[in-house]
Design a protein around this motif. Structure first.
Motif, mmCIF file in Angstrom:
data_model
loop_
_atom_site.group_PDB
_atom_site.id
_atom_site.type_symbol
_atom_site.label_atom_id
_atom_site.label_comp_id
_atom_site.label_asym_id
_atom_site.label_seq_id
_atom_site.Cartn_x
_atom_site.Cartn_y
_atom_site.Cartn_z
ATOM 1 N N PHE A 197 0.842 -1.182 0.000
ATOM 2 C CA PHE A 197 0.000 0.000 0.000
ATOM 3 C C PHE A 197 0.886 1.244 0.000
ATOM 4 O O PHE A 197 2.027 1.212 0.462
ATOM 5 C CB PHE A 197 -0.933 0.002 1.220
ATOM 6 N N LEU A 198 0.341 2.336 -0.533
ATOM 7 C CA LEU A 198 1.108 3.566 -0.743
ATOM 8 C C LEU A 198 0.624 4.665 0.197
ATOM 9 O O LEU A 198 -0.586 4.826 0.409
ATOM 10 C CB LEU A 198 0.967 4.029 -2.197
ATOM 11 N N TYR A 199 1.588 5.441 0.713
ATOM 12 C CA TYR A 199 1.291 6.514 1.664
ATOM 13 C C TYR A 199 2.063 7.773 1.277
ATOM 14 O O TYR A 199 3.131 7.709 0.681
ATOM 15 C CB TYR A 199 1.690 6.093 3.090
ATOM 16 N N GLU A 200 1.490 8.906 1.670
ATOM 17 C CA GLU A 200 2.140 10.203 1.488
ATOM 18 C C GLU A 200 2.775 10.617 2.810
ATOM 19 O O GLU A 200 2.196 10.405 3.877
ATOM 20 C CB GLU A 200 1.100 11.270 1.101
ATOM 21 N N GLU A 201 3.946 11.227 2.755
ATOM 22 C CA GLU A 201 4.572 11.755 3.961
ATOM 23 C C GLU A 201 4.033 13.146 4.260
ATOM 24 O O GLU A 201 4.026 14.023 3.397
ATOM 25 C CB GLU A 201 6.092 11.808 3.809
ATOM 26 N N ALA A 202 3.588 13.330 5.493
ATOM 27 C CA ALA A 202 3.149 14.654 5.942
ATOM 28 C C ALA A 202 4.294 15.324 6.699
ATOM 29 O O ALA A 202 5.052 14.653 7.398
ATOM 30 C CB ALA A 202 1.925 14.532 6.847
ATOM 31 N N PHE A 203 4.436 16.625 6.540
ATOM 32 C CA PHE A 203 5.406 17.415 7.300
ATOM 33 C C PHE A 203 6.853 17.082 6.954
ATOM 34 O O PHE A 203 7.758 17.349 7.746
ATOM 35 C CB PHE A 203 5.190 17.230 8.814
ATOM 36 N N GLY A 204 7.096 16.499 5.805
ATOM 37 C CA GLY A 204 8.459 16.182 5.380
ATOM 38 C C GLY A 204 8.704 16.760 4.004
ATOM 39 O O GLY A 204 7.999 17.680 3.559
ATOM 40 N N PRO A 205 9.683 16.219 3.286
ATOM 41 C CA PRO A 205 9.947 16.698 1.918
ATOM 42 C C PRO A 205 8.711 16.550 1.032
ATOM 43 O O PRO A 205 8.032 15.520 1.072
ATOM 44 C CB PRO A 205 11.088 15.782 1.448
ATOM 45 N N ALA A 206 8.427 17.559 0.250
ATOM 46 C CA ALA A 206 7.253 17.539 -0.617
ATOM 47 C C ALA A 206 7.314 16.351 -1.566
ATOM 48 O O ALA A 206 8.365 16.068 -2.157
ATOM 49 C CB ALA A 206 7.150 18.843 -1.410
ATOM 50 N N ASP A 207 6.195 15.639 -1.677
ATOM 51 C CA ASP A 207 6.002 14.557 -2.648
ATOM 52 C C ASP A 207 6.721 13.258 -2.306
ATOM 53 O O ASP A 207 6.650 12.306 -3.072
ATOM 54 C CB ASP A 207 6.401 14.991 -4.072
ATOM 55 N N ARG A 208 7.421 13.179 -1.169
ATOM 56 C CA ARG A 208 8.062 11.903 -0.828
ATOM 57 C C ARG A 208 6.982 10.869 -0.509
ATOM 58 O O ARG A 208 6.058 11.140 0.242
ATOM 59 C CB ARG A 208 9.018 12.050 0.350
ATOM 60 N N VAL A 209 7.113 9.689 -1.101
ATOM 61 C CA VAL A 209 6.103 8.653 -0.929
ATOM 62 C C VAL A 209 6.701 7.445 -0.205
ATOM 63 O O VAL A 209 7.921 7.230 -0.207
ATOM 64 C CB VAL A 209 5.489 8.205 -2.276
ATOM 65 N N HIS A 210 5.810 6.675 0.405
ATOM 66 C CA HIS A 210 6.206 5.520 1.213
ATOM 67 C C HIS A 210 5.318 4.337 0.857
ATOM 68 O O HIS A 210 4.096 4.480 0.755
ATOM 69 C CB HIS A 210 6.046 5.829 2.703
ATOM 70 N N TRP A 211 5.953 3.193 0.675
ATOM 71 C CA TRP A 211 5.205 1.943 0.549
ATOM 72 C C TRP A 211 5.362 1.160 1.850
ATOM 73 O O TRP A 211 6.469 1.114 2.417
ATOM 74 C CB TRP A 211 5.771 1.073 -0.562
ATOM 75 N N LEU A 212 4.313 0.522 2.300
ATOM 76 C CA LEU A 212 4.421 -0.505 3.328
ATOM 77 C C LEU A 212 4.067 -1.824 2.649
ATOM 78 O O LEU A 212 2.937 -2.011 2.180
ATOM 79 C CB LEU A 212 3.480 -0.226 4.503
ATOM 80 N N ILE A 213 5.047 -2.704 2.564
ATOM 81 C CA ILE A 213 4.859 -4.010 1.935
ATOM 82 C C ILE A 213 4.785 -5.045 3.050
ATOM 83 O O ILE A 213 5.755 -5.238 3.799
ATOM 84 C CB ILE A 213 6.004 -4.334 0.957
ATOM 85 N N HIS A 214 3.632 -5.658 3.200
ATOM 86 C CA HIS A 214 3.378 -6.595 4.285
ATOM 87 C C HIS A 214 3.573 -8.011 3.773
ATOM 88 O O HIS A 214 3.000 -8.384 2.746
ATOM 89 C CB HIS A 214 1.950 -6.433 4.800
ATOM 90 N N MET A 215 4.371 -8.791 4.502
ATOM 91 C CA MET A 215 4.664 -10.150 4.069
ATOM 92 C C MET A 215 4.297 -11.147 5.166
ATOM 93 O O MET A 215 4.412 -10.850 6.355
ATOM 94 C CB MET A 215 6.144 -10.270 3.701
ATOM 95 N N LYS A 216 3.876 -12.316 4.733
ATOM 96 C CA LYS A 216 3.476 -13.352 5.676
ATOM 97 C C LYS A 216 4.649 -13.774 6.550
ATOM 98 O O LYS A 216 4.491 -14.017 7.756
ATOM 99 C CB LYS A 216 2.921 -14.550 4.906
ATOM 100 N N SER A 217 5.842 -13.867 5.978
ATOM 101 C CA SER A 217 7.040 -14.251 6.714
ATOM 102 C C SER A 217 8.257 -13.751 5.955
ATOM 103 O O SER A 217 8.141 -13.198 4.852
ATOM 104 C CB SER A 217 7.112 -15.781 6.864
ATOM 105 N N GLU A 218 9.434 -13.974 6.526
ATOM 106 C CA GLU A 218 10.676 -13.575 5.853
ATOM 107 C C GLU A 218 10.806 -14.244 4.492
ATOM 108 O O GLU A 218 11.269 -13.639 3.518
ATOM 109 C CB GLU A 218 11.892 -13.932 6.714
#
Length: 274
Positions: A197-218
């Motif tokens: 899933f994709l997220y926007e950073e608030a209060f940081g560098p403009a337009d920097r984006v973050h993914w959180l990739i969730h995995m069942k295990s290593e």
């Protein structure tokens, strides 16, 4: 009535707090972090959910808290109590367990169509989601066609990758469009195994984006590698798409981001040894 548990796909904001434990306090610090999170989750049931993670394959003894909230306005009080003003941490040398100056926080808001210029690059007919009840923005679960039962989130993932990248301003809309397409390709091809899933950073560098990739295990990481080694036609088309318009010079996804700005951190839940 069942109290709502917040996590990465049903929250309005996630505040990621990081701090570096001193080696002498690595065991005690983890224990108190878990006890303090449990205290907060009980005190603020239905208002926030705090999970505690430790960095994996990165800096040893660095903790990551994910503070899941419906909106930003609830963060100040939670942050104060995470500092140990009351609860189990208040009776310990909580601050002395960490390296001075190592605490940092990043606010992540679920990305949704229409934010920050994405409407400039959207295919015709794309529906822009409205916020869910009690949330100020649509939750991340709205980014995927997969049902919650077939996706992973921060409440149960065995390993999470936090990926960061800085889009070039000229391609801010195209970068988000690419990011959403590639995350959905993971969700639809690895249901119940890996979810992104994709997220926007608030209060940081403009337009920097973050993914959180969730995995069942290593070992799920191998499934991600295999997926990109053995690309099907639909996934290959995402990477080969001339997503940049000719009037902007044309090009595929590899022109979208600032060079060397993309990086990954992996973390996993701190095991409860009590």
């Amino acid at each position: 009535m069942t109290t709502l548990t917040f996590h990465s796909t049903n929250s309005g904001v996630i505040v990621e707090r990081t701090a570096q434990l001193k080696q002498a306090h690595r065991a005690e610090g983890r224990r108190i972090a878990l006890e303090q999170a449990a205290y907060l989750n009980d005190k603020f049931a239905g208002q926030t959910t705090v999970t505690v993670h430790e960095e994996t394959f990165g800096v040893r003894d660095r903790l990551h808290w994910l503070v899941h909230l419906p909106k930003l306005s609830g963060h100040r009080e939670i942050s104060r109590l995470l500092d140990g003003d009351e609860g189990p941490a208040a009776d310990t040398d909580w601050h002395g367990m960490f390296v001075d100056g190592s605490f940092s926080e990043t606010a992540l808001i679920p990305q949704h169509w229409g934010m920050y210029g994405t409407d400039e690059a959207l295919p015709e007919g794309t529906v822009i989601d409205a916020a869910a009840p009690d949330l100020r923005v649509p939750p991340a679960q709205r980014q995927t066609s997969m049902s919650p039962e077939r996706t992973l989130n921060s409440s149960g993932a065995g390993l999470m990758i936090h990926r960061v990248a800085q889009p070039k301003y000229a391609f801010r809309a195209e970068a988000r469009l690419f990011a959403r397409r590639i995350t959905e390709s993971i969700n639809t091809r690895l249901p119940g195994i890996a979810s992104s899933f994709l997220y926007e950073e608030a209060f940081g560098p403009a337009d920097r984006v973050h993914w959180l990739i969730h995995m069942k295990s290593e070992d799920t990481y191998y499934d991600l590698i295999d997926m990109h080694m053995r690309m099907d036609d639909a996934t290959r088309a995402i990477y080969l798409d001339e997503i940049i318009a000719p009037e902007k010079g044309g090009g595929t996804w590899n022109r979208l981001f600032v060079e060397e700005s993309m990086g990954d951190i992996a973390f996993s839940p701190v095991p409860d040894a009590r």
